[in-house]
Design a protein around this motif. Structure first.
Motif, PDB file in Angstrom:
ATOM      1  N   LYS A  47       0.834  -1.220   0.000  1.00 36.63           N
ATOM      2  CA  LYS A  47       0.000   0.000   0.000  1.00 36.63           C
ATOM      3  C   LYS A  47       0.861   1.259   0.000  1.00 36.63           C
ATOM      4  CE  LYS A  47      -4.614  -0.864   1.348  1.00 36.63           C
ATOM      5  NZ  LYS A  47      -5.726  -0.294   2.090  1.00 36.63           N
ATOM      6  N   ASP A  48       1.808   1.295  -0.927  1.00 36.21           N
ATOM      7  CA  ASP A  48       2.683   2.456  -1.097  1.00 36.21           C
ATOM      8  C   ASP A  48       3.630   2.697   0.085  1.00 36.21           C
ATOM      9  OD1 ASP A  48       1.988   3.041  -3.649  1.00 36.21           O
ATOM     10  OD2 ASP A  48       0.323   4.349  -3.071  1.00 36.21           O
ATOM     11  N   VAL A  49       3.631   1.800   1.024  1.00 38.13           N
ATOM     12  CA  VAL A  49       4.602   1.918   2.116  1.00 38.13           C
ATOM     13  C   VAL A  49       5.712   0.912   1.853  1.00 38.13           C
ATOM     14  CG1 VAL A  49       4.970   1.729   4.606  1.00 38.13           C
ATOM     15  CG2 VAL A  49       2.753   2.492   3.724  1.00 38.13           C
ATOM     16  N   GLU A  50       6.914   1.432   1.775  1.00 35.65           N
ATOM     17  CA  GLU A  50       8.015   0.515   1.501  1.00 35.65           C
ATOM     18  C   GLU A  50       8.313  -0.301   2.746  1.00 35.65           C
ATOM     19  OE1 GLU A  50      11.232   2.019  -1.003  1.00 35.65           O
ATOM     20  OE2 GLU A  50      12.559   0.849   0.268  1.00 35.65           O
ATOM     21  N   LEU A  51       8.172  -1.586   2.576  1.00 35.19           N
ATOM     22  CA  LEU A  51       8.284  -2.463   3.731  1.00 35.19           C
ATOM     23  C   LEU A  51       9.694  -3.037   3.852  1.00 35.19           C
ATOM     24  CD1 LEU A  51       5.959  -3.225   5.620  1.00 35.19           C
ATOM     25  CD2 LEU A  51       5.874  -5.429   4.485  1.00 35.19           C
ATOM     26  N   LEU A  52      10.197  -3.428   2.694  1.00 37.30           N
ATOM     27  CA  LEU A  52      11.469  -4.146   2.716  1.00 37.30           C
ATOM     28  C   LEU A  52      12.309  -3.728   1.518  1.00 37.30           C
ATOM     29  CD1 LEU A  52      12.981  -6.647   4.059  1.00 37.30           C
ATOM     30  CD2 LEU A  52      11.881  -8.013   2.314  1.00 37.30           C
ATOM     31  N   GLY A  53      13.547  -3.433   1.769  1.00 38.06           N
ATOM     32  CA  GLY A  53      14.459  -3.105   0.678  1.00 38.06           C
ATOM     33  C   GLY A  53      15.723  -3.928   0.786  1.00 38.06           C
ATOM     34  N   ILE A  54      16.059  -4.592  -0.285  1.00 36.01           N
ATOM     35  CA  ILE A  54      17.276  -5.408  -0.258  1.00 36.01           C
ATOM     36  C   ILE A  54      18.213  -4.932  -1.357  1.00 36.01           C
ATOM     37  CG2 ILE A  54      18.228  -7.749  -0.414  1.00 36.01           C
ATOM     38  CD1 ILE A  54      15.430  -8.797   0.315  1.00 36.01           C
ATOM     39  N   THR A  55      19.442  -4.685  -1.013  1.00 35.08           N
ATOM     40  CA  THR A  55      20.453  -4.324  -2.005  1.00 35.08           C
ATOM     41  C   THR A  55      21.535  -5.383  -1.957  1.00 35.08           C
ATOM     42  OG1 THR A  55      19.969  -2.015  -1.534  1.00 35.08           O
ATOM     43  CG2 THR A  55      21.977  -2.477  -2.772  1.00 35.08           C
ATOM     44  N   ILE A  56      21.758  -6.000  -3.102  1.00 32.61           N
ATOM     45  CA  ILE A  56      22.772  -7.052  -3.155  1.00 32.61           C
ATOM     46  C   ILE A  56      23.915  -6.607  -4.056  1.00 32.61           C
ATOM     47  CG2 ILE A  56      23.243  -9.459  -3.787  1.00 32.61           C
ATOM     48  CD1 ILE A  56      20.234  -9.997  -3.397  1.00 32.61           C
ATOM     49  N   ARG A  57      25.120  -6.701  -3.545  1.00 32.06           N
ATOM     50  CA  ARG A  57      26.320  -6.486  -4.364  1.00 32.06           C
ATOM     51  C   ARG A  57      27.190  -7.702  -4.129  1.00 32.06           C
ATOM     52  NH1 ARG A  57      23.384  -3.506  -5.915  1.00 32.06           N
ATOM     53  NH2 ARG A  57      23.269  -1.242  -5.862  1.00 32.06           N
ATOM     54  N   ALA A  58      27.132  -8.614  -5.035  1.00 32.69           N
ATOM     55  CA  ALA A  58      27.846  -9.863  -4.804  1.00 32.69           C
ATOM     56  C   ALA A  58      28.801 -10.184  -5.943  1.00 32.69           C
ATOM     57  CB  ALA A  58      26.841 -11.004  -4.635  1.00 32.69           C
ATOM     58  N   ALA A  59      29.883 -10.832  -5.621  1.00 33.67           N
ATOM     59  CA  ALA A  59      30.841 -11.298  -6.620  1.00 33.67           C
ATOM     60  C   ALA A  59      31.144 -12.755  -6.336  1.00 33.67           C
ATOM     61  CB  ALA A  59      32.110 -10.463  -6.557  1.00 33.67           C
ATOM     62  N   LEU A  60      31.073 -13.564  -7.383  1.00 31.05           N
ATOM     63  CA  LEU A  60      31.327 -14.988  -7.246  1.00 31.05           C
ATOM     64  C   LEU A  60      32.503 -15.356  -8.143  1.00 31.05           C
ATOM     65  CD1 LEU A  60      29.794 -17.581  -6.005  1.00 31.05           C
ATOM     66  CD2 LEU A  60      28.976 -17.900  -8.316  1.00 31.05           C
ATOM     67  N   ALA A  61      33.514 -15.992  -7.586  1.00 30.07           N
ATOM     68  CA  ALA A  61      34.670 -16.345  -8.410  1.00 30.07           C
ATOM     69  C   ALA A  61      35.433 -17.487  -7.770  1.00 30.07           C
ATOM     70  CB  ALA A  61      35.592 -15.139  -8.555  1.00 30.07           C
ATOM     71  N   SER A  62      36.268 -18.122  -8.570  1.00 30.09           N
ATOM     72  CA  SER A  62      37.141 -19.159  -8.028  1.00 30.09           C
ATOM     73  C   SER A  62      38.246 -18.488  -7.214  1.00 30.09           C
ATOM     74  CB  SER A  62      37.759 -19.960  -9.172  1.00 30.09           C
ATOM     75  OG  SER A  62      38.646 -19.139  -9.892  1.00 30.09           O
ATOM     76  N   PHE A  63      38.967 -19.261  -6.422  1.00 30.38           N
ATOM     77  CA  PHE A  63      40.061 -18.698  -5.619  1.00 30.38           C
ATOM     78  C   PHE A  63      41.047 -17.957  -6.507  1.00 30.38           C
ATOM     79  CE2 PHE A  63      40.207 -21.406  -1.484  1.00 30.38           C
ATOM     80  CZ  PHE A  63      38.959 -20.930  -1.162  1.00 30.38           C
ATOM     81  N   GLU A  64      41.375 -18.605  -7.634  1.00 24.05           N
ATOM     82  CA  GLU A  64      42.382 -18.029  -8.521  1.00 24.05           C
ATOM     83  C   GLU A  64      41.917 -16.679  -9.068  1.00 24.05           C
ATOM     84  OE1 GLU A  64      43.956 -20.837 -11.454  1.00 24.05           O
ATOM     85  OE2 GLU A  64      44.481 -19.088 -12.651  1.00 24.05           O
ATOM     86  N   THR A  65      40.681 -16.649  -9.569  1.00 24.48           N
ATOM     87  CA  THR A  65      40.141 -15.410 -10.133  1.00 24.48           C
ATOM     88  C   THR A  65      39.999 -14.347  -9.058  1.00 24.48           C
ATOM     89  OG1 THR A  65      38.939 -16.810 -11.669  1.00 24.48           O
ATOM     90  CG2 THR A  65      38.284 -14.525 -11.588  1.00 24.48           C
TER      91      THR A  65
END
Lengths: 133, 110
Positions: A47-65
């Motif tokens: 109802k126009d009220v922001e209930l939940l906000g999620i911000t994801i900044r993720a990086a996935l890589a092998s050990f070497e990378t």
């Protein structure tokens, strides 16, 4: 025509099931090797009220990378071990045997596993020969 | 000269290529979801998601997790590189014009 179709079907049938696993392994290999960035902004409102906000900044890589790109490791990771030093050396896949070899060596000399020689190394070898003749 | 890995099947190659493309180009998903009962709107959800490889992320200067060392080797290899049309190795564009150091491919077949 019919024979062709039959052949095609047989070909498809006889393709080993293992290929599926190999395909998945190749995909995982590729993703971890290239590294994957996942950025997401998610907003849930009622109802126009922001209930939940999620911000994801993720990086996935092998050990070497991860080591190559200087990603931060959890505290307590000892980066002085031989394996990390090995990971920091820029490696490239040999086009012939697929082994990962230090880029300098693979490009300027040859693959220590299968003996594949790059165009650059070949050219470097050929030049002194031409001078002799 | 074509370089072929003997263990690679067709489907396997296809999947790898699809993934390569998706990550190299970068993928963005913008989704909006509304849940309504009758005229009453219950929940509204908006999700914008980006998936990309490190290289593409760097080129488009996406925000990355905090604590990354941007002086690391990997980041330096990104600018001015392009993949060789024959062997798909990443090479400096300048070098590639003179012939791919990996497979010897030359632009225009010269």
């Amino acid at each position: 025509m019919v024979q062709e179709t039959v052949n095609a079907i047989q070909e498809a049938d006889t393709e080993p099931e293992r290929n599926l696993d190999e395909g998945l392994a190749a995909v995982v290999d590729r993703v971890l090797d290239k590294g994957l960035v996942i950025n997401a902004d998610i907003r849930v409102s009622v109802k126009d009220v922001e209930l939940l906000g999620i911000t994801i900044r993720a990086a996935l890589a092998s050990f070497e990378t991860a080591a190559q790109y200087g990603l931060q490791f959890p505290s307590g990771t000892n980066m002085q071990t031989a394996a990390w030093k090995d990971a920091m050396v820029g490696k490239e896949e040999c086009p012939q045997c697929g082994k990962r070899v230090p880029e300098e060596q693979l490009l300027n000399e040859s693959c220590p596993w299968c003996g594949w020689v790059s165009a650059k190394a070949k050219a470097a070898k050929e030049v002194p020969l031409q001078k002799c003749t | 000269m074509t370089i072929k890995s003997p263990t690679m099947s067709r489907s396997h190659k296809g999947l790898k290529q699809v993934l390569d493309r998706a990550l190299d180009k970068g993928t963005v998903a913008d989704a909006r979801l509304r849940v309504k009962i009758g005229k009453l709107e219950l929940v509204r959800l908006r999700a914008i998601t980006i998936l990309s490889s490190f290289e593409t992320a760097a080129r488009h200067s996406l925000t990355l997790p905090a604590g990354i060392n941007y002086n690391a080797k990997g980041w330096k290899k990104i600018t001015g590189m392009d993949s060789c049309p024959q062997c798909s190795k990443k090479v400096l564009v300048q070098e590639l014009k003179e012939g791919c150091p990996w497979c010897g491919f030359r632009l225009g077949g010269v």
